[in-house]
Design a protein around this motif. Structure first.
Motif, mmCIF file in Angstrom:
data_model
loop_
_atom_site.group_PDB
_atom_site.id
_atom_site.type_symbol
_atom_site.label_atom_id
_atom_site.label_comp_id
_atom_site.label_asym_id
_atom_site.label_seq_id
_atom_site.Cartn_x
_atom_site.Cartn_y
_atom_site.Cartn_z
ATOM 1 N N ALA A 55 0.818 -1.220 0.000
ATOM 2 C CA ALA A 55 0.000 0.000 0.000
ATOM 3 C C ALA A 55 0.847 1.263 0.000
ATOM 4 C CB ALA A 55 -0.946 -0.003 1.196
ATOM 5 N N ALA A 69 -7.495 3.616 3.818
ATOM 6 C CA ALA A 69 -6.628 2.706 3.067
ATOM 7 C C ALA A 69 -6.012 1.660 3.983
ATOM 8 C CB ALA A 69 -5.530 3.499 2.364
ATOM 9 N N THR A 81 -4.466 -2.594 -1.869
ATOM 10 C CA THR A 81 -4.613 -1.148 -1.772
ATOM 11 C C THR A 81 -3.302 -0.480 -2.153
ATOM 12 O OG1 THR A 81 -6.216 -1.412 0.037
ATOM 13 C CG2 THR A 81 -5.177 0.736 -0.174
#
Length: 287
Positions: free
Chosen positions: A83, A140, A150
């Protein structure tokens, strides 16, 4: 010996050569299947089976539970690394009481992640410093920890990476990197005016994710000002249409987080200096 007692006894740590051989074969099976957490937990689970009088099914469920938890933890760690979140913020770090410009119930609802199910987009709009990026990172992080692929990027970095991919004749691969995650965060949208190449590449990403994956974007520019930032009213209209078809706008109009933190830091220093000055004894005058 009753059948249930015999089953429990068979789970106890090995006491005979046959049991020891069976135990080693079991560890071998777990290693071959790469169930390393279960292999490490096996002695403790066998002890618990004996001490707590567990059935075979209960012992197996406990052993597999250890492995499942380890797998979930590893997957969450991998998702967080992928992420690329710039800060460790979570939704609980956001001070809703100090920021009346955002509806807490809306953010808590978004944190349930139901918006990911139908590729709904979330647009945070507000002046600098009100916590737009903090909320985007918090959502997120929640998505990554619950198993959703993500990725976090700024608008400028996204365009820069796609320009490089285009120059290196791997644009399709570069575009897939931004279109495949379940959730893509595009921070600082509209921070700079985009040239023709930049706005076209940004549109490719948003169009490629349309109705397939969610986007969270943050902007200090209201939607009415996006056409000017993009430099192309027609493209801006197409981009806005795709973002808002399934979109939630969260407008934040409140005091700046950063200015409040700066003021609190200044007040702390001032109190410290005042206390230090008042506690220092005055020097006696020289006769």
């Amino acid at each position: 010996m009753p059948a249930a007692t015999a089953a429990v006894a068979s789970l106890a740590p090995p006491a005979t050569p046959a049991q020891a051989a069976c135990y080693q074969r079991l560890r071998g099976h777990l290693a071959e299947l790469k169930l390393n957490a279960a292999a490490a937990a096996l002695p403790a689970v066998l002890d618990a089976a004996r001490d707590e009088d567990l059935t075979v099914v209960e012992a197996l469920e406990r052993l597999m539970g250890v492995q499942a938890h380890a797998s979930q933890t590893r997957r969450a760690d991998n998702n967080l690394r992928f992420a690329s979140l710039p800060a460790p913020w979570s939704i609980d770090d956001y001070d809703f009481s100090a920021q009346p410009g955002i509806e807490e119930s809306l953010i808590r609802e978004l944190a349930c992640l139901r918006f990911l199910d139908d590729a709904t987009n979330v647009i945070f709009i507000g002046p600098p410093g009100v916590g737009k990026t903090m909320l985007a990172i918090g959502l997120a992080r929640t998505a990554a920890l619950t198993g959703h692929r993500t990725y976090f990027t700024t608008c400028e970095d996204l365009i820069r990476r796609l320009q490089r991919a285009l120059a290196e004749h791997r644009f399709a691969t570069g575009l897939r990197f931004f279109t495949q995650p379940k959730l893509l965060v595009i921070d600082e949208f509209g921070y700079r005016r985009l040239d023709e190449d930049g706005r076209s590449l940004l549109f490719e990403v948003i169009n490629g994710r349309y109705l397939k994956g969610s986007i969270i974007t943050t902007s200090h520019v209201g939607i009415s000002g996006w056409a000017e930032r993009l430099g192309d009213p027609m493209l801006a209209a197409a981009l806005i249409d795709r973002l808002l078809h399934r979109g939630i706008i969260a407008a934040i109009d409140g005091p700046s987080y950063r200015m409040r933190a700066h003021q609190a830091h200044t007040d702390t220093l001032r109190r410290g200096l005042t206390a230090s000055t008042s506690s220092t004894p005055a020097k006696a005058s020289t006769p």
